[in-house]
Scaffold this motif. Structure first.
Motif, PDB file in Angstrom:
ATOM      1  N   LEU A 153       0.827  -1.209   0.000  1.00 14.29           N
ATOM      2  CA  LEU A 153       0.000   0.000   0.000  1.00 14.29           C
ATOM      3  C   LEU A 153       0.859   1.256   0.000  1.00 14.29           C
ATOM      4  O   LEU A 153       1.847   1.336   0.738  1.00 14.29           O
ATOM      5  CB  LEU A 153      -0.885   0.026   1.257  1.00 14.29           C
ATOM      6  CG  LEU A 153      -1.826  -1.145   1.494  1.00 14.29           C
ATOM      7  CD1 LEU A 153      -2.484  -1.017   2.857  1.00 14.29           C
ATOM      8  CD2 LEU A 153      -2.868  -1.215   0.402  1.00 14.29           C
ATOM      9  N   VAL A 154       0.482   2.229  -0.803  1.00 12.13           N
ATOM     10  CA  VAL A 154       1.147   3.525  -0.747  1.00 12.13           C
ATOM     11  C   VAL A 154       0.970   4.072   0.660  1.00 12.13           C
ATOM     12  O   VAL A 154      -0.106   3.972   1.248  1.00 12.13           O
ATOM     13  CB  VAL A 154       0.537   4.481  -1.801  1.00 12.13           C
ATOM     14  CG1 VAL A 154       1.081   5.894  -1.632  1.00 12.13           C
ATOM     15  CG2 VAL A 154       0.809   3.964  -3.205  1.00 12.13           C
ATOM     16  N   ASN A 155       2.026   4.628   1.211  1.00 11.49           N
ATOM     17  CA  ASN A 155       1.988   5.107   2.584  1.00 11.49           C
ATOM     18  C   ASN A 155       1.215   6.422   2.671  1.00 11.49           C
ATOM     19  O   ASN A 155       1.755   7.492   2.424  1.00 11.49           O
ATOM     20  CB  ASN A 155       3.410   5.289   3.136  1.00 11.49           C
ATOM     21  CG  ASN A 155       3.425   5.556   4.619  1.00 11.49           C
ATOM     22  OD1 ASN A 155       2.396   5.567   5.275  1.00 11.49           O
ATOM     23  ND2 ASN A 155       4.602   5.773   5.154  1.00 11.49           N
ATOM     24  N   ASN A 156      -0.056   6.306   3.013  1.00 14.74           N
ATOM     25  CA  ASN A 156      -0.885   7.478   3.300  1.00 14.74           C
ATOM     26  C   ASN A 156      -1.798   7.127   4.468  1.00 14.74           C
ATOM     27  O   ASN A 156      -1.874   5.971   4.890  1.00 14.74           O
ATOM     28  CB  ASN A 156      -1.662   7.951   2.064  1.00 14.74           C
ATOM     29  CG  ASN A 156      -2.664   6.939   1.550  1.00 14.74           C
ATOM     30  OD1 ASN A 156      -3.414   6.320   2.311  1.00 14.74           O
ATOM     31  ND2 ASN A 156      -2.703   6.744   0.243  1.00 14.74           N
ATOM     32  N   ALA A 157      -2.474   8.127   4.981  1.00 12.03           N
ATOM     33  CA  ALA A 157      -3.261   7.944   6.209  1.00 12.03           C
ATOM     34  C   ALA A 157      -4.351   6.885   6.066  1.00 12.03           C
ATOM     35  O   ALA A 157      -4.514   6.031   6.943  1.00 12.03           O
ATOM     36  CB  ALA A 157      -3.865   9.270   6.648  1.00 12.03           C
ATOM     37  N   ASP A 158      -5.104   6.929   4.987  1.00  6.80           N
ATOM     38  CA  ASP A 158      -6.189   5.957   4.816  1.00  6.80           C
ATOM     39  C   ASP A 158      -5.657   4.531   4.752  1.00  6.80           C
ATOM     40  O   ASP A 158      -6.202   3.622   5.384  1.00  6.80           O
ATOM     41  CB  ASP A 158      -7.006   6.267   3.563  1.00  6.80           C
ATOM     42  CG  ASP A 158      -7.839   7.522   3.696  1.00  6.80           C
ATOM     43  OD1 ASP A 158      -8.134   7.936   4.847  1.00  6.80           O
ATOM     44  OD2 ASP A 158      -8.203   8.111   2.652  1.00  6.80           O
ATOM     45  N   ASN A 159      -4.590   4.330   3.980  1.00  2.87           N
ATOM     46  CA  ASN A 159      -4.026   2.984   3.852  1.00  2.87           C
ATOM     47  C   ASN A 159      -3.432   2.486   5.162  1.00  2.87           C
ATOM     48  O   ASN A 159      -3.592   1.315   5.514  1.00  2.87           O
ATOM     49  CB  ASN A 159      -2.964   2.955   2.750  1.00  2.87           C
ATOM     50  CG  ASN A 159      -3.569   2.994   1.370  1.00  2.87           C
ATOM     51  OD1 ASN A 159      -4.752   2.720   1.167  1.00  2.87           O
ATOM     52  ND2 ASN A 159      -2.758   3.343   0.395  1.00  2.87           N
ATOM     53  N   LEU A 160      -2.771   3.369   5.895  1.00  3.48           N
ATOM     54  CA  LEU A 160      -2.190   2.941   7.165  1.00  3.48           C
ATOM     55  C   LEU A 160      -3.285   2.552   8.155  1.00  3.48           C
ATOM     56  O   LEU A 160      -3.180   1.525   8.843  1.00  3.48           O
ATOM     57  CB  LEU A 160      -1.298   4.036   7.759  1.00  3.48           C
ATOM     58  CG  LEU A 160      -0.649   3.692   9.100  1.00  3.48           C
ATOM     59  CD1 LEU A 160       0.124   2.379   9.045  1.00  3.48           C
ATOM     60  CD2 LEU A 160       0.239   4.836   9.553  1.00  3.48           C
ATOM     61  N   GLN A 161      -4.333   3.323   8.224  1.00  3.79           N
ATOM     62  CA  GLN A 161      -5.426   2.996   9.139  1.00  3.79           C
ATOM     63  C   GLN A 161      -6.090   1.681   8.736  1.00  3.79           C
ATOM     64  O   GLN A 161      -6.445   0.865   9.595  1.00  3.79           O
ATOM     65  CB  GLN A 161      -6.422   4.142   9.187  1.00  3.79           C
ATOM     66  CG  GLN A 161      -5.820   5.370   9.871  1.00  3.79           C
ATOM     67  CD  GLN A 161      -6.687   6.594   9.755  1.00  3.79           C
ATOM     68  OE1 GLN A 161      -7.787   6.623  10.298  1.00  3.79           O
ATOM     69  NE2 GLN A 161      -6.190   7.608   9.066  1.00  3.79           N
ATOM     70  N   HIS A 162      -6.212   1.447   7.442  1.00  4.81           N
ATOM     71  CA  HIS A 162      -6.770   0.171   6.961  1.00  4.81           C
ATOM     72  C   HIS A 162      -5.847  -0.979   7.384  1.00  4.81           C
ATOM     73  O   HIS A 162      -6.321  -2.016   7.877  1.00  4.81           O
ATOM     74  CB  HIS A 162      -6.934   0.213   5.440  1.00  4.81           C
ATOM     75  CG  HIS A 162      -7.405  -1.070   4.850  1.00  4.81           C
ATOM     76  ND1 HIS A 162      -8.732  -1.438   4.855  1.00  4.81           N
ATOM     77  CD2 HIS A 162      -6.739  -2.070   4.236  1.00  4.81           C
ATOM     78  CE1 HIS A 162      -8.857  -2.617   4.258  1.00  4.81           C
ATOM     79  NE2 HIS A 162      -7.654  -3.023   3.880  1.00  4.81           N
ATOM     80  N   TRP A 163      -4.541  -0.797   7.197  1.00  3.43           N
ATOM     81  CA  TRP A 163      -3.578  -1.827   7.571  1.00  3.43           C
ATOM     82  C   TRP A 163      -3.645  -2.126   9.066  1.00  3.43           C
ATOM     83  O   TRP A 163      -3.651  -3.276   9.486  1.00  3.43           O
ATOM     84  CB  TRP A 163      -2.169  -1.382   7.184  1.00  3.43           C
ATOM     85  CG  TRP A 163      -1.083  -2.257   7.718  1.00  3.43           C
ATOM     86  CD1 TRP A 163      -0.235  -1.963   8.739  1.00  3.43           C
ATOM     87  CD2 TRP A 163      -0.732  -3.578   7.278  1.00  3.43           C
ATOM     88  NE1 TRP A 163       0.625  -3.012   8.967  1.00  3.43           N
ATOM     89  CE2 TRP A 163       0.341  -4.021   8.077  1.00  3.43           C
ATOM     90  CE3 TRP A 163      -1.221  -4.424   6.303  1.00  3.43           C
ATOM     91  CZ2 TRP A 163       0.928  -5.267   7.918  1.00  3.43           C
ATOM     92  CZ3 TRP A 163      -0.636  -5.678   6.139  1.00  3.43           C
ATOM     93  CH2 TRP A 163       0.425  -6.079   6.939  1.00  3.43           C
ATOM     94  N   ILE A 164      -3.716  -1.078   9.883  1.00  6.27           N
ATOM     95  CA  ILE A 164      -3.734  -1.268  11.335  1.00  6.27           C
ATOM     96  C   ILE A 164      -5.008  -1.987  11.788  1.00  6.27           C
ATOM     97  O   ILE A 164      -4.964  -2.853  12.656  1.00  6.27           O
ATOM     98  CB  ILE A 164      -3.587   0.090  12.062  1.00  6.27           C
ATOM     99  CG1 ILE A 164      -2.176   0.657  11.832  1.00  6.27           C
ATOM    100  CG2 ILE A 164      -3.880  -0.041  13.553  1.00  6.27           C
ATOM    101  CD1 ILE A 164      -2.013   2.106  12.278  1.00  6.27           C
ATOM    102  N   THR A 165      -6.152  -1.650  11.193  1.00  7.45           N
ATOM    103  CA  THR A 165      -7.414  -2.261  11.636  1.00  7.45           C
ATOM    104  C   THR A 165      -7.641  -3.657  11.052  1.00  7.45           C
ATOM    105  O   THR A 165      -8.304  -4.474  11.693  1.00  7.45           O
ATOM    106  CB  THR A 165      -8.628  -1.376  11.284  1.00  7.45           C
ATOM    107  OG1 THR A 165      -8.648  -1.138   9.881  1.00  7.45           O
ATOM    108  CG2 THR A 165      -8.594  -0.072  12.054  1.00  7.45           C
ATOM    109  N   ASP A 166      -7.096  -3.930   9.866  1.00 10.11           N
ATOM    110  CA  ASP A 166      -7.360  -5.233   9.239  1.00 10.11           C
ATOM    111  C   ASP A 166      -6.198  -5.681   8.362  1.00 10.11           C
ATOM    112  O   ASP A 166      -6.316  -5.755   7.140  1.00 10.11           O
ATOM    113  CB  ASP A 166      -8.654  -5.155   8.420  1.00 10.11           C
ATOM    114  CG  ASP A 166      -9.206  -6.515   8.047  1.00 10.11           C
ATOM    115  OD1 ASP A 166      -8.608  -7.546   8.416  1.00 10.11           O
ATOM    116  OD2 ASP A 166     -10.254  -6.549   7.363  1.00 10.11           O
TER     117      ASP A 166
END
Length: 129
Positions: A85-98
């Motif tokens: 995933l490109v490192n941006n806020a939405d992708n990081l939050q998605h990665w952290i939650t699931d």
């Protein structure tokens, strides 16, 4: 008989091109990602509570010296998350939650992190640049 352009004319014609090329090759790096609504101070506390440091080395977090996952030093300067995933806020939050939805079978467990907690954790990680 061929007509040859004098060397000085060639230099005069080529000089603007030579000066323009380095300017095209240099671009400033994009600004580091950030979570505008997130609270980095709360994120640091949550990182400790969720036990992220048992797998990751995380600067500024007590006892966060795990070696299972990658170190999260300079996280805000990274280009990708999990190599996918490109490192941006939405992708990081998605990665952290699931994380399993992003890369099934990877070593990062689903810890049940809520979206608001993920927002604050991401805000902290983006301070690491």
């Amino acid at each position: 008989m061929s007509r040859r352009i004098p060397d000085r004319w060639f230099l005069l014609l080529a000089l603007p091109l030579l000066l323009a090329v380095p300017g095209c090759a240099h671009t400033d790096p994009p600004p580091p990602p950030e979570v505008r609504a997130g609270r980095p101070d709360r994120g640091a506390t949550l990182i400790a509570q969720y036990g992220c440091g048992s797998c990751h080395t995380i600067p500024g977090i007590d006892r966060a010296n795990g070696l299972v996952g990658p170190p999260l030093t300079r996280f805000g300067s990274r280009s990708y998350i999990a190599g996918k995933l490109v490192n941006n806020a939405d992708n990081l939050q998605h990665w952290i939650t699931d994380p399993q939805a992003v890369v099934p079978g990877n070593a990062m467990p689903d810890l049940g992190v809520s979206p608001i907690d993920a927002q604050d954790i991401a805000a902290y990680l983006y301070t690491l640049d």
